[in-house]
Design an enzyme around this catalytic site. Structure first.
Site, PDB file in Angstrom:
ATOM      1  N   CYS A  82      -5.690 -38.313  19.098  1.00  0.00           N
ATOM      2  CA  CYS A  82      -5.077 -39.521  19.679  1.00  0.00           C
ATOM      3  C   CYS A  82      -3.897 -40.040  18.862  1.00  0.00           C
ATOM      4  O   CYS A  82      -3.184 -40.938  19.326  1.00  0.00           O
ATOM      5  CB  CYS A  82      -6.121 -40.618  19.815  1.00  0.00           C
ATOM      6  N   CYS A 213     -13.275 -50.714  27.194  1.00  0.00           N
ATOM      7  CA  CYS A 213     -12.975 -49.316  26.883  1.00  0.00           C
ATOM      8  C   CYS A 213     -11.601 -48.954  27.438  1.00  0.00           C
ATOM      9  O   CYS A 213     -11.269 -49.310  28.570  1.00  0.00           O
ATOM     10  CB  CYS A 213     -14.009 -48.398  27.517  1.00  0.00           C
ATOM     11  N   SER A 214     -10.824 -48.214  26.660  1.00  0.00           N
ATOM     12  CA  SER A 214      -9.530 -47.754  27.163  1.00  0.00           C
ATOM     13  C   SER A 214      -9.754 -46.694  28.234  1.00  0.00           C
ATOM     14  O   SER A 214     -10.660 -45.871  28.128  1.00  0.00           O
ATOM     15  CB  SER A 214      -8.685 -47.184  26.015  1.00  0.00           C
ATOM     16  N   HIS A 342      -4.208 -45.260  27.836  1.00  0.00           N
ATOM     17  CA  HIS A 342      -4.255 -44.414  26.645  1.00  0.00           C
ATOM     18  C   HIS A 342      -4.033 -42.944  26.993  1.00  0.00           C
ATOM     19  O   HIS A 342      -4.942 -42.127  26.891  1.00  0.00           O
ATOM     20  CB  HIS A 342      -5.607 -44.618  25.962  1.00  0.00           C
TER      21      HIS A 342
END
Length: 395
Positions: A82, A213-214, A342
């Site tokens: 990430c 939560c993304s 994301h």
């Protein structure tokens, strides 16, 4: 050593995955073209490209930039989970600072699948986070949730058991970030939710609910990194954003000691300390922060890792309103990963774009008044943590 500047930034809207079009070359083209136009240059002025992505084939960076032109320049592909986008930015900055190039394009992009993020590997390959999974199983009883959720659930529960952090404090992070994203035209989600709505949303892995939560996302972001000579030649000092300090850290032997460590908190802390030492400043001097809130739990852990408060005081910090407009810092004015989205390879460069707009005073209704120093934090499990400090170019 030379100074490196971000002269142009661009990004696409982050969107829900699952649609075949636009594919990653088109997303990357849109973001890179916007960054080049913002910098006032063309692709033929670019000497090298650093491309960050996670879920794509090995030469995806070449395929992406060939949409801009086939000029024969070096294209380096970067995969740091990430933190791939910010790692691409770091290598672009090193090329410029080291005198190997005067103009480098840092590009990040991702096309993702719907559903929880897993750790796909070839059946005969070692899982890059396998040892972390094994360590976590020895510390906490597994729930059967997807591995990334399992890690952050355990980290949140550890923090709660040790410091008394409450589900409401974790949820307040998500409430803040969803509220911030309402003013971000690039955000995947722009709905504002009450604290109670966040607490009452679907429980995915307690203490985490769906709105904490993304999401998986499609998108791209880019930054043009240049030397002072280029800034001077273009007469662009009024728009150039200086990369004041930057550090990338990886794990040490304490990585397996706790769930909080497994999700990279010590890595973030080391990278932040290096940046503060390089710049000769402390966290109290920062005005605006984009940090890696892949889950609400991680934002509270990162407050502490970045030195915004002492260990264990992250929950109290969000209770006090210290990380939103009118507080000591504005954290994730973009809406963060939770609400902006994301797309893994694009996230670090989207942070760069947001902070560049904030420092230039171009962030519109989400503008942080008087923003002078901006900090970005981007972490990938397994682990890589990149922290970057920005300010407007000095006369």
């Amino acid at each position: 050593m030379r100074t490196a500047y971000v002269l142009g930034v661009g990004m696409t809207e982050f969107s829900k995955p699952g649609r075949p079009d636009p594919n990653y070359p088109e997303l990357a083209h849109r973001a890179a073209d916007a960054a080049l136009r913002d910098a006032g240059i063309g692709y033929r002025d670019v000497e090298q490209v650093c491309a960050g992505f996670v879920h794509a084939d090995s030469t995806a960076g070449q395929r992406a930039v060939y949409e801009l032109g086939m000029t024969g320049i070096p294209v380096v592909n970067v995969n740091n989970n990430c933190a791939s986008g910010s790692s691409a930015l770091l290598y672009a900055r090193q090329l410029v600072q080291g005198g190997l190039a005067d103009c480098v394009l840092a590009l990040g992009f991702e096309k993702m699948q719907r559903g929880s993020l897993g750790t796909p590997t070839h059946p005969q390959s070692a899982n890059p986070v396998g040892k972390f999974v094994e360590a976590l199983a020895g510390l906490h009883e597994p729930t059967g949730a997807p591995v990334v959720l399992e890690m952050f659930r355990a980290a949140g529960n550890e923090h709660s058991a040790r410091f008394g952090t409450t589900p409401e404090q974790f949820a307040k992070v998500a409430e803040k970030n969803h509220r911030h994203s309402a003013d971000n035209p690039y955000a995947q989600f722009r709905d504002v939710h009450t604290l109670q709505e966040i607490l009452d949303s679907t429980a995915v892995c307690p203490p985490l609910t769906k709105l904490q939560c993304s999401p998986t996302s499609d998108g791209a972001a880019a930054a043009v990194v240049v030397s002072e000579e280029v800034v001077d030649r273009l007469g662009a000092a009024g728009r150039a954003v200086e990369i004041v300090a930057q550090a990338l850290a990886t794990d040490t032997t304490d990585a397996y000691d706790s769930a909080v460590n497994i999700v990279g908190t010590p890595v973030s802390r080391r990278a932040a300390r290096q940046v503060y030492e390089q710049a000769g400043i402390g966290p109290d001097e920062i005005d605006v922060i984009e940090l890696h809130d892949c889950f609400s739990v991680n934002e509270i852990l990162t407050y502490e890792a970045l030195g915004l408060c002492a260990e264990g005081e992250g929950g109290a910090l969000v209770d006090a309103g210290a990380t939103t407009y009118g507080g000591r810092w504005v954290v994730n004015p973009s809406g963060g990963l939770i609400s902006k989205g994301h797309p893994l390879g694009a996230t670090g460069l989207a942070q760069c774009a947001e902070l560049s707009w904030q420092l230039r005073g171009e962030a519109g209704p989400r503008q942080v008044d008087g923003a002078r120093l901006a900090l970005a934090h981007n972490v990938g499990l397994g682990s890589a943590g990149v922290v970057t400090l920005y300010r407007m170019a000095q006369s």
